[in-house]
Write a protein that holds these residues in place. Sequence first.
Motif, PDB file in Angstrom:
ATOM      1  N   THR A   2       0.886  -1.298  -0.110  1.00  0.00           N
ATOM      2  CA  THR A   2      -0.116   0.103  -0.149  1.00  0.00           C
ATOM      3  C   THR A   2       0.880   1.264   0.055  1.00  0.00           C
ATOM      4  O   THR A   2       1.761   1.247   0.631  1.00  0.00           O
ATOM      5  CB  THR A   2      -0.785  -0.038   1.254  1.00  0.00           C
ATOM      6  OG1 THR A   2      -0.063  -0.256   2.520  1.00  0.00           O
ATOM      7  CG2 THR A   2      -2.112  -0.979   1.170  1.00  0.00           C
ATOM      8  N   LYS A 152      -4.205  10.078   5.070  1.00  0.00           N
ATOM      9  CA  LYS A 152      -4.374   8.515   5.213  1.00  0.00           C
ATOM     10  C   LYS A 152      -5.905   8.429   5.811  1.00  0.00           C
ATOM     11  O   LYS A 152      -6.589   7.616   5.562  1.00  0.00           O
ATOM     12  CB  LYS A 152      -3.369   7.665   6.451  1.00  0.00           C
ATOM     13  CG  LYS A 152      -2.123   7.400   5.566  1.00  0.00           C
ATOM     14  CD  LYS A 152      -1.249   6.597   6.781  1.00  0.00           C
ATOM     15  CE  LYS A 152       0.072   6.883   6.482  1.00  0.00           C
ATOM     16  NZ  LYS A 152       0.809   6.530   7.938  1.00  0.00           N
ATOM     17  N   LYS A 156      -9.311   6.696   4.011  1.00  0.00           N
ATOM     18  CA  LYS A 156      -9.842   5.480   4.624  1.00  0.00           C
ATOM     19  C   LYS A 156     -11.562   6.003   4.775  1.00  0.00           C
ATOM     20  O   LYS A 156     -12.204   5.286   4.662  1.00  0.00           O
ATOM     21  CB  LYS A 156      -9.309   5.315   6.025  1.00  0.00           C
ATOM     22  CG  LYS A 156      -9.879   3.962   6.756  1.00  0.00           C
ATOM     23  CD  LYS A 156      -9.014   3.472   7.665  1.00  0.00           C
ATOM     24  CE  LYS A 156      -9.694   2.302   8.638  1.00  0.00           C
ATOM     25  NZ  LYS A 156      -8.816   1.982   9.785  1.00  0.00           N
ATOM     26  N   ARG A 157     -11.790   7.249   5.438  1.00  0.00           N
ATOM     27  CA  ARG A 157     -12.765   7.483   5.913  1.00  0.00           C
ATOM     28  C   ARG A 157     -13.676   8.540   5.073  1.00  0.00           C
ATOM     29  O   ARG A 157     -14.668   9.216   5.407  1.00  0.00           O
ATOM     30  CB  ARG A 157     -12.850   8.012   7.544  1.00  0.00           C
ATOM     31  CG  ARG A 157     -12.293   7.090   8.329  1.00  0.00           C
ATOM     32  CD  ARG A 157     -12.175   7.393   9.741  1.00  0.00           C
ATOM     33  NE  ARG A 157     -11.513   6.195  10.448  1.00  0.00           N
ATOM     34  CZ  ARG A 157     -12.230   4.861  10.763  1.00  0.00           C
ATOM     35  NH1 ARG A 157     -13.311   4.815  10.596  1.00  0.00           N
ATOM     36  NH2 ARG A 157     -11.463   4.119  11.264  1.00  0.00           N
TER      37      ARG A 157
END
Length: 299
Positions: A2, A152, A156-157
């Motif tokens: 990643t 990050k 993700k959110r």
Amino acid sequence: MTQTPSIPRTAVVPAAGLGTRFLPATKTVPKELLPVVDTPGIELVAEEAAEGGAERLCIITSPGKDGVVAHFVEDLVLEGTLEKRGKQAMLDKVRRAPNLIKVEAVVQDKPLGLGHAVACVEPYLDDDEDAISVLLPDDLVLPIGVLTTMAKVRAKRGGSVLCAIEVPKDRISAYGVFDVEVVPDATNPDVLKVNGMVEKPKAEDAPSNYAAAGRYLLDRAVFDAIRRVGKGAGGEIQLTDAIALMIAEGHPVHVVVHRGTRHDLGNPGGYLKAAVDLALDRDDYGPDLRAWLEKRLTR
Ligand code: UTP
């Protein structure tokens, strides 16, 4: 494998404020150019944006504050002189800012507030830019890296991500304070969900000890929210009000709690602490300054 997400392509640095807390120095010198040891605050912020992976820095300036952007323009005459004199170390210092990142000036005609300043950048964004980072040059957030963590969290959110520092209760009323809740599935306990924000609350009314720290990763939806909020505190268009509107409408907003140092360069007291802190860590000035301070403090 990643890849670490980099921060958005465009980093925005609002620098069109009046800097009244730093008068009389700011009568002619923009506060962003005041040196922290020997480097203007604006260069430290540009370094942070560049290290996070931003490709261009949009500095929001007011008419007449051109010196801030000029700091990033090559000065071939000065470079030639230093080269002829064999001053390589100085030459490296002078060449650093122009080589850090592409810098563009965006003029805010009138100081109508931080929200208005951020909105000035919208016409300069490409269609595929879905977010921006905003770095307030008054705030030094060290060590560099919180923007990457924030990127990050956004990856993700989704939504927008802000930066918080933990402040003791007796000093919390000087800050914008977050109303937060724990994120049940967070692997990093320093990531919290934001339910609201209160500007400068009384200590007993503060919803948490987490205060805003001048770093924002904002979804492009922020521009629409800025357009819809009216004038807020001080008759200015406030970024905080636009973020509050986004939260109220269900836009996800999280904070990353920064566990390092944060200096406030926007007032003389905070600026001095930053200068001393950074100078103490330097080989050229640190040892002498430490010895002098120790002696001075016993007087
Ligand atoms: P502040 O209100 O804290 O800073 O704005 P200021 O106006 O420069 O300083 P004081 O309060 O008079 O001493 C926070 C940030 O937003 C920018 C400022 O330059 C600062 O980086 N700002 C504020 C703008 O760019 N435009 C505005 O209209 C207001």
